[in-house]
Design an enzyme around this catalytic site. Sequence first.
Site, PDB file in Angstrom:
ATOM      1  CB  SER A  14      17.451  40.298  53.687  1.00  0.00           C
ATOM      2  OG  SER A  14      18.471  41.273  53.526  1.00  0.00           O
ATOM      3  CB  SER A  15      18.571  43.118  57.452  1.00  0.00           C
ATOM      4  OG  SER A  15      19.331  43.838  56.492  1.00  0.00           O
ATOM      5  N   GLY A  16      16.903  45.399  58.379  1.00  0.00           N
ATOM      6  CA  GLY A  16      16.871  46.840  58.514  1.00  0.00           C
ATOM      7  C   GLY A  16      15.581  47.511  58.084  1.00  0.00           C
ATOM      8  CB  ILE A  17      15.085  50.739  56.312  1.00  0.00           C
ATOM      9  CG1 ILE A  17      15.817  51.638  57.319  1.00  0.00           C
ATOM     10  CG2 ILE A  17      13.918  51.506  55.689  1.00  0.00           C
ATOM     11  CD1 ILE A  17      16.523  52.821  56.686  1.00  0.00           C
ATOM     12  N   GLY A  18      14.177  47.916  55.169  1.00  0.00           N
ATOM     13  CA  GLY A  18      13.319  47.181  54.248  1.00  0.00           C
ATOM     14  C   GLY A  18      12.463  46.158  54.959  1.00  0.00           C
TER      15      GLY A  18
ATOM     16  N   GLY B 208      14.982  45.044  49.009  1.00  0.00           N
ATOM     17  CA  GLY B 208      15.961  45.010  50.096  1.00  0.00           C
ATOM     18  C   GLY B 208      15.337  44.766  51.455  1.00  0.00           C
TER      19      GLY B 208
ATOM     20  CG  LEU C  26       8.408  45.354  44.386  1.00  0.00           C
ATOM     21  CD1 LEU C  26       8.517  43.900  44.790  1.00  0.00           C
ATOM     22  CD2 LEU C  26       8.667  45.521  42.898  1.00  0.00           C
TER      23      LEU C  26
ATOM     24  CE1 TYR D 197      24.734  54.517  51.173  1.00  0.00           C
ATOM     25  CE2 TYR D 197      24.897  56.700  52.193  1.00  0.00           C
ATOM     26  CZ  TYR D 197      24.195  55.520  51.976  1.00  0.00           C
ATOM     27  OH  TYR D 197      22.955  55.346  52.545  1.00  0.00           O
TER      28      TYR D 197
END
Length: 281
Positions: free
Chosen positions: A12-16, A10, A7, A151
């Site tokens: 939808s984009s980038g690293i994930g 996140g 699983l 952050y």
Amino acid sequence: MADSILLVTGTSSGIGLATAVEAARRGFRVVATMRDTGKAGPLREAAAVAGVEVDVQPLDVTDQESIDACLAYVRSTYGGLDALVNNAGAGHLGTIEVESVAAVRAVMEVNFFGVVATTKAALPLLRERGGRLLTVTSVGGVVGQPFNEAYCAAKFAVEGFMESLTPVAASLGVRVTVVEPGAVRTEFVASVQAQEALPVAGTPYAPLLDAYLVRTAAAFDPSAAQTAEGVAEVIVATLLDPAPAARVQTSEAARRFAGVKLSDLDGAHVQHVTAHWVAGD
């Protein structure tokens, strides 16, 4: 890894996104989650190009009902879970005098409590299979950075949470790892967009922020920053490692930067390095 269920949050984009595709390519059965599955087009396209399939499911890490529903789906559909990659999060620029405490809380909610809640829900399944718990943090979880107070606080909290959980989980058969990327090409644009609403004009913070942005733009330049695919390769290699480290950096630049703090017992070196980021030199 044909029967291993992974699983990833996140995606939808980038690293994930890159991790979901790379893991599927390496043989995992991937449940790729995102808050809004209407944004799954890029992931589905990347999976198709790679010739793999991923199971796209909704998951909002700030919504307990969404987390519980997703983990229930994984159990009922696949019978269990072998690995979780906590990747979902959001960048944020700000400094406390000119932003609200509510904004800081929101950053903590996504980047820290979202990880905590998803981890809590997944642990029973991971224990059943002696699984892996991998969390994408940041070198910002090791070294505090100007205009990244909220952050970095969230990422520091994640690092402390996972470092503390590691020996407890290991005693029950679950291996825990934090993965620390440095500058990744996909992330700076979001940080700049967050900065646009930062009310620093006419304040003493304005020239400091300008200097910081000049320095950071260079770090995130495509010629210098790591690709999301490069980070994904490290993540999947760590999942496949029979004896993974508790802390993994994704590039030599990330290792050098994290080393600034980890070998800096009194904090002087970190402050010497980051002071230059806002000095314009």
